[in-house]
Design a protein around this motif. Structure first.
Motif, PDB file in Angstrom:
ATOM      1  N   LEU A 193     -16.791 -22.627-103.763  1.00  0.00           N
ATOM      2  CA  LEU A 193     -15.916 -21.513-103.399  1.00  0.00           C
ATOM      3  C   LEU A 193     -14.474 -21.997-103.335  1.00  0.00           C
ATOM      4  N   GLU A 194     -13.601 -21.329-104.110  1.00  0.00           N
ATOM      5  CA  GLU A 194     -12.170 -21.616-104.004  1.00  0.00           C
ATOM      6  C   GLU A 194     -11.601 -20.705-102.918  1.00  0.00           C
ATOM      7  N   ILE A 195     -10.871 -21.321-101.998  1.00  0.00           N
ATOM      8  CA  ILE A 195     -10.358 -20.576-100.847  1.00  0.00           C
ATOM      9  C   ILE A 195      -8.843 -20.435-100.962  1.00  0.00           C
ATOM     10  N   ALA A 196      -8.339 -19.222-100.694  1.00  0.00           N
ATOM     11  CA  ALA A 196      -6.887 -19.026-100.665  1.00  0.00           C
ATOM     12  C   ALA A 196      -6.373 -19.489 -99.318  1.00  0.00           C
ATOM     13  N   GLY A 197      -5.432 -20.426 -99.325  1.00  0.00           N
ATOM     14  CA  GLY A 197      -4.840 -20.892 -98.080  1.00  0.00           C
ATOM     15  C   GLY A 197      -5.588 -22.066 -97.492  1.00  0.00           C
ATOM     16  N   GLU A 198      -5.218 -22.427 -96.291  1.00  0.00           N
ATOM     17  CA  GLU A 198      -5.746 -23.618 -95.647  1.00  0.00           C
ATOM     18  C   GLU A 198      -7.172 -23.369 -95.150  1.00  0.00           C
ATOM     19  N   ILE A 199      -7.956 -24.435 -95.137  1.00  0.00           N
ATOM     20  CA  ILE A 199      -9.328 -24.323 -94.663  1.00  0.00           C
ATOM     21  C   ILE A 199      -9.355 -24.673 -93.176  1.00  0.00           C
ATOM     22  N   THR A 200      -9.504 -23.648 -92.375  1.00  0.00           N
ATOM     23  CA  THR A 200      -9.525 -23.826 -90.924  1.00  0.00           C
ATOM     24  C   THR A 200     -10.958 -23.704 -90.420  1.00  0.00           C
ATOM     25  N   GLU A 201     -11.146 -23.953 -89.127  1.00  0.00           N
ATOM     26  CA  GLU A 201     -12.466 -23.769 -88.518  1.00  0.00           C
ATOM     27  C   GLU A 201     -12.935 -22.330 -88.699  1.00  0.00           C
ATOM     28  N   ALA A 202     -11.989 -21.368 -88.597  1.00  0.00           N
ATOM     29  CA  ALA A 202     -12.347 -19.947 -88.738  1.00  0.00           C
ATOM     30  C   ALA A 202     -12.850 -19.663 -90.152  1.00  0.00           C
ATOM     31  N   VAL A 203     -12.178 -20.270 -91.150  1.00  0.00           N
ATOM     32  CA  VAL A 203     -12.598 -20.060 -92.536  1.00  0.00           C
ATOM     33  C   VAL A 203     -13.996 -20.640 -92.747  1.00  0.00           C
ATOM     34  N   LEU A 204     -14.224 -21.837 -92.213  1.00  0.00           N
ATOM     35  CA  LEU A 204     -15.547 -22.457 -92.378  1.00  0.00           C
ATOM     36  C   LEU A 204     -16.627 -21.630 -91.682  1.00  0.00           C
ATOM     37  N   ALA A 205     -16.285 -21.055 -90.521  1.00  0.00           N
ATOM     38  CA  ALA A 205     -17.255 -20.200 -89.829  1.00  0.00           C
ATOM     39  C   ALA A 205     -17.593 -18.982 -90.683  1.00  0.00           C
ATOM     40  N   GLU A 206     -16.559 -18.461 -91.383  1.00  0.00           N
ATOM     41  CA  GLU A 206     -16.802 -17.306 -92.250  1.00  0.00           C
ATOM     42  C   GLU A 206     -17.671 -17.698 -93.447  1.00  0.00           C
ATOM     43  N   VAL A 207     -17.437 -18.890 -93.988  1.00  0.00           N
ATOM     44  CA  VAL A 207     -18.264 -19.351 -95.112  1.00  0.00           C
ATOM     45  C   VAL A 207     -19.716 -19.531 -94.651  1.00  0.00           C
ATOM     46  N   GLU A 208     -19.903 -20.010 -93.414  1.00  0.00           N
ATOM     47  CA  GLU A 208     -21.266 -20.116 -92.870  1.00  0.00           C
ATOM     48  C   GLU A 208     -21.936 -18.738 -92.867  1.00  0.00           C
ATOM     49  N   GLN A 209     -21.161 -17.720 -92.472  1.00  0.00           N
ATOM     50  CA  GLN A 209     -21.681 -16.351 -92.467  1.00  0.00           C
ATOM     51  C   GLN A 209     -22.069 -15.910 -93.883  1.00  0.00           C
ATOM     52  N   MET A 210     -21.175 -16.208 -94.851  1.00  0.00           N
ATOM     53  CA  MET A 210     -21.474 -15.850 -96.246  1.00  0.00           C
ATOM     54  C   MET A 210     -22.764 -16.530 -96.698  1.00  0.00           C
ATOM     55  N   ALA A 211     -22.883 -17.832 -96.353  1.00  0.00           N
ATOM     56  CA  ALA A 211     -24.050 -18.592 -96.781  1.00  0.00           C
ATOM     57  C   ALA A 211     -25.319 -17.993 -96.202  1.00  0.00           C
ATOM     58  N   GLU A 212     -25.221 -17.532 -94.963  1.00  0.00           N
ATOM     59  CA  GLU A 212     -26.406 -17.013 -94.286  1.00  0.00           C
ATOM     60  C   GLU A 212     -26.792 -15.627 -94.782  1.00  0.00           C
TER      61      GLU A 212
END
Lengths: 88, 88
Positions: free
Chosen positions: B45-64
């Motif tokens: 996944l290419e992410i726009a902007g910086e990868i923060t804890e919030a972004v990673l939490a959202e990716v976890e949601q996507m994965a799930e």
């Protein structure tokens, strides 16, 4: 037991309909901020015995002939859990 | 551009027919020494902007919710190319 991971991804210039489908679904599910998605395959190979350069060369051969289509896919081979005493 | 990788693999107790097919084909192609193969999926996944804890939490949601079936699959989320200045 030592494990070798082979990642197979569509080449950058190849259209990736699965990845595009995921990318299109994300906004509909309320997820923002993802600009591209590529979907590929991951193989985990359990190897009997030590992982030597010769074993890794053989895995490269497997990746090229069976696990990937070199015309449209790239692959990487790596040892995931190096064994104590092994080179890598 | 920062990239997040999601690996999705069948759970250990789940039968993996794709992996078994690869395992069965290896000896016929002359490859020895592989005792098990599991096949899963890899998403980049290419992410726009910086990868923060919030972004990673959202990716976890996507994965799930979208990238895996939590009943039969496990997933891992990781940042592949950490950006200078980012936490991880």
């Amino acid at each position: 037991m030592p494990r070798v991971v082979v990642d197979v991804m569509p080449k950058p210039e190849i259209l990736d309909p699965q990845g595009k489908a995921v990318l299109g679904a994300l906004p509909r599910l309320g997820f923002q901020g993802v600009t591209d998605v590529r979907q590929g395959k991951r193989f985990e190979l359990e190897i009997a015995g030590e992982i030597t350069e010769a074993v890794l060369a053989e895995v490269e051969q497997m990746a090229e002939t069976l696990l990937s289509n070199p015309v449209i896919e790239n692959f990487t081979v790596r040892v995931e859990q190096p064994v104590a005493g092994a080179d890598r």
